[in-house]
Scaffold this active site. Structure first.
Site, mmCIF file in Angstrom:
data_model
loop_
_atom_site.group_PDB
_atom_site.id
_atom_site.type_symbol
_atom_site.label_atom_id
_atom_site.label_comp_id
_atom_site.label_asym_id
_atom_site.label_seq_id
_atom_site.Cartn_x
_atom_site.Cartn_y
_atom_site.Cartn_z
ATOM 1 N N ILE A 32 0.978 -1.262 -0.173
ATOM 2 C CA ILE A 32 -0.276 0.016 0.316
ATOM 3 C C ILE A 32 1.051 1.869 0.103
ATOM 4 O O ILE A 32 0.756 2.046 -0.884
ATOM 5 C CB ILE A 32 -1.385 0.022 0.857
ATOM 6 C CG1 ILE A 32 -1.679 -1.302 1.110
ATOM 7 C CG2 ILE A 32 -1.392 1.519 1.459
ATOM 8 C CD1 ILE A 32 -2.900 -1.676 2.500
ATOM 9 N N TYR A 84 -2.986 -9.088 16.092
ATOM 10 C CA TYR A 84 -2.588 -8.496 14.909
ATOM 11 C C TYR A 84 -3.924 -7.057 15.362
ATOM 12 O O TYR A 84 -2.996 -5.777 15.954
ATOM 13 C CB TYR A 84 -2.645 -9.035 13.891
ATOM 14 C CG TYR A 84 -3.107 -8.151 13.138
ATOM 15 C CD1 TYR A 84 -1.727 -7.085 12.120
ATOM 16 C CD2 TYR A 84 -4.299 -7.100 12.006
ATOM 17 C CE1 TYR A 84 -2.314 -6.298 11.258
ATOM 18 C CE2 TYR A 84 -4.111 -6.436 11.372
ATOM 19 C CZ TYR A 84 -3.143 -6.058 10.871
ATOM 20 O OH TYR A 84 -3.666 -4.588 9.790
ATOM 21 N N ALA A 127 4.635 1.388 8.840
ATOM 22 C CA ALA A 127 5.161 -0.027 8.567
ATOM 23 C C ALA A 127 4.767 -0.552 9.808
ATOM 24 O O ALA A 127 4.220 -0.334 11.037
ATOM 25 C CB ALA A 127 6.960 0.811 9.873
ATOM 26 N N ASN A 174 -10.522 -3.983 3.088
ATOM 27 C CA ASN A 174 -9.780 -5.255 2.199
ATOM 28 C C ASN A 174 -8.903 -4.399 1.271
ATOM 29 O O ASN A 174 -9.732 -4.592 0.170
ATOM 30 C CB ASN A 174 -10.959 -6.099 2.147
ATOM 31 C CG ASN A 174 -10.903 -7.080 2.749
ATOM 32 O OD1 ASN A 174 -12.055 -6.453 3.720
ATOM 33 N ND2 ASN A 174 -10.052 -8.164 3.381
ATOM 34 N N HIS A 181 -3.995 -13.364 1.753
ATOM 35 C CA HIS A 181 -5.146 -11.696 1.372
ATOM 36 C C HIS A 181 -5.430 -13.059 0.461
ATOM 37 O O HIS A 181 -4.813 -13.656 -0.932
ATOM 38 C CB HIS A 181 -4.817 -10.715 1.911
ATOM 39 C CG HIS A 181 -4.493 -10.505 2.394
ATOM 40 N ND1 HIS A 181 -2.944 -9.053 2.562
ATOM 41 C CD2 HIS A 181 -4.720 -10.353 3.540
ATOM 42 C CE1 HIS A 181 -2.933 -8.722 3.203
ATOM 43 N NE2 HIS A 181 -4.142 -8.959 4.040
ATOM 44 N N ARG A 185 -17.004 -9.677 2.196
ATOM 45 C CA ARG A 185 -16.376 -8.481 2.563
ATOM 46 C C ARG A 185 -16.247 -7.318 1.688
ATOM 47 O O ARG A 185 -16.791 -6.894 0.523
ATOM 48 C CB ARG A 185 -14.202 -8.884 2.239
ATOM 49 C CG ARG A 185 -14.193 -10.041 2.809
ATOM 50 C CD ARG A 185 -14.095 -9.587 4.533
ATOM 51 N NE ARG A 185 -13.121 -10.471 5.353
ATOM 52 C CZ ARG A 185 -14.089 -11.401 5.970
ATOM 53 N NH1 ARG A 185 -15.654 -10.728 6.310
ATOM 54 N NH2 ARG A 185 -13.401 -12.277 6.621
#
Ligand SMILES: NC(=O)c1ccc[n+]([C@@H]2O[C@H](COP(=O)([O-])OP(=O)(O)OC[C@H]3O[C@@H](n4cnc5c(N)ncnc54)[C@H](O)[C@@H]3O)[C@@H](O)[C@H]2O)c1
Length: 303
Positions: A12, A139, A72, A168, A181, A206
């Site tokens: 991204i 996470y 990050a 997503n 993914h 999603r």
């Protein structure tokens, strides 16, 4: 504006960096390349190789910077369940050090990459920003903690903080190792004419957001002040089976399925309300799923 993007070499981040440069900004990518390589960084950006846990290097790197986009992070839910300390050390400690480095360097503006995973199993749909948070895995816990740390620097030090909760993301350049993914795994299987790995018989819903639209959201929030939290999604829930049908059309044959049954810890349905971001900045998702998948398949085929 001079902007430092942590994790700017990632999937991204590399799209955000390109759009920041195209909008006339000066960009510094700060990345340790633990999950990426310098080749994915636009050559107009400057690069500093370092970990966000390195207070000295980060403080020096921040001198003269106006704004930070903090991407990050380690990102794999399943790995975080197996090795939570790795996630807390990297994501949470990394964010603590970054915020302290920003304070030391006098940089008081941050856009933070959060995730829809902070909502856990939603009580109602579409998900609004004031829905309760729930740490379903380490996470998600790390993202909730990172958000809270950014918020605390807004309260105590007057930082301008914008939290973007991505739904997503998918698109060209997504090539994680391992890839957890759905869309990139479906496309890679489709190109090789192998069966597509599928949980829950594809009945999960999603909100797939094209990476170019997601990157654009970052550009629109750069000048916001105070403390802001926004969902970034398309506001449309798509069944995984619908993704497979569109991909079958694009490939020109019906993709075969490998039924992997049920998977513990999965959320059955989530999609965003993004009305708050639209109202604040005018941002809307522009790329439909068919167009986005076409572009993504094209990118994978070119690799
Ligand atoms: N990809 C998704 O589906 C998704 C969804 C929601 C939120 N997010 C968030 O978006 C951000 C970017 O995700 P992505 O898919 O581009 O991931 P990515 O793994 O492609 O990019 C992350 C980048 O951060 C770097 N990095 C990791 N730890 C670092 C550290 N300690 N110091 C310096 N650099 C470090 C990696 O080398 C990599 O370049 C992450 O914060 C992630 O949590 C991603």
């Amino acid at each position: 504006m001079k902007i430092l993007v942590t994790g700017g070499a990632g999937f991204i981040g590399s799209h955000i960096v390109k759009q920041l440069l195209e909008a006339g900004n000066e960009v510094v990518v700060y990345d340790d390349f633990s999950a990426s390589s310098p080749e994915s960084v636009d050559p107009r950006a400057s690069i500093i190789r370092g970990r966000v846990q390195d207070l000295k290097l980060l403080t020096e790197s921040l001198l003269g910077v106006d704004n930070v986009i903090h991407m990050a992070s380690f990102i794999a839910v399943e790995e975080s369940v197996k090795d939570p300390l790795k996630y807390f050390e990297n994501n949470v400690m990394g964010t603590a050090v970054l915020l302290e480095a920003m304070r030391g360097a006098g940089v008081k503006k941050i856009v933070f990459s959060s995730s829809a995973t902070v909502y856990g199993e939603p009580k109602s749909l579409p998900i609004m920003e004031d829905a309760p948070l729930s740490a379903a895995n380490p996470y998600a816990a790390s993202k909730i903690a990172m958000e809270a740390m950014c918020e605390s620097f807004n309260r105590t030090d007057g930082f301008d903080v914008t939290i973007l909760r991505y739904f997503n993301p998918y698109g060209p350049g997504e090539n994680h190792d391992p890839e957890t993914h759905a869309i990139p795994n479906f496309i890679k299987a489709g190109i090789k004419k192998e069966a597509v790995p599928l949980y829950w018989k594809g009945q999960q819903v999603r909100d797939f957001i094209y990476v170019g639209d997601l990157a654009a959201a970052h550009i629109t929030v750069l000048n916001l002040t105070g403390y802001n939290v926004f969902n970034v999604g398309t506001e449309a829930g798509t069944k995984i089976t619908d993704v497979i049908n569109i991909l079958s059309d694009i490939f020109g044959y019906t993709l075969k399925i490998e039924d992997l049954g049920e998977r513990k810890g999965d959320v059955m349905a989530n999609y965003a309300s993004s009305g708050k971001l639209k109202e604040a900045t005018g941002w809307v998702a522009k790329v439909g799923l068919k167009e986005g998948l076409d572009k993504t398949v094209g990118w994978f085929k070119a690799q």
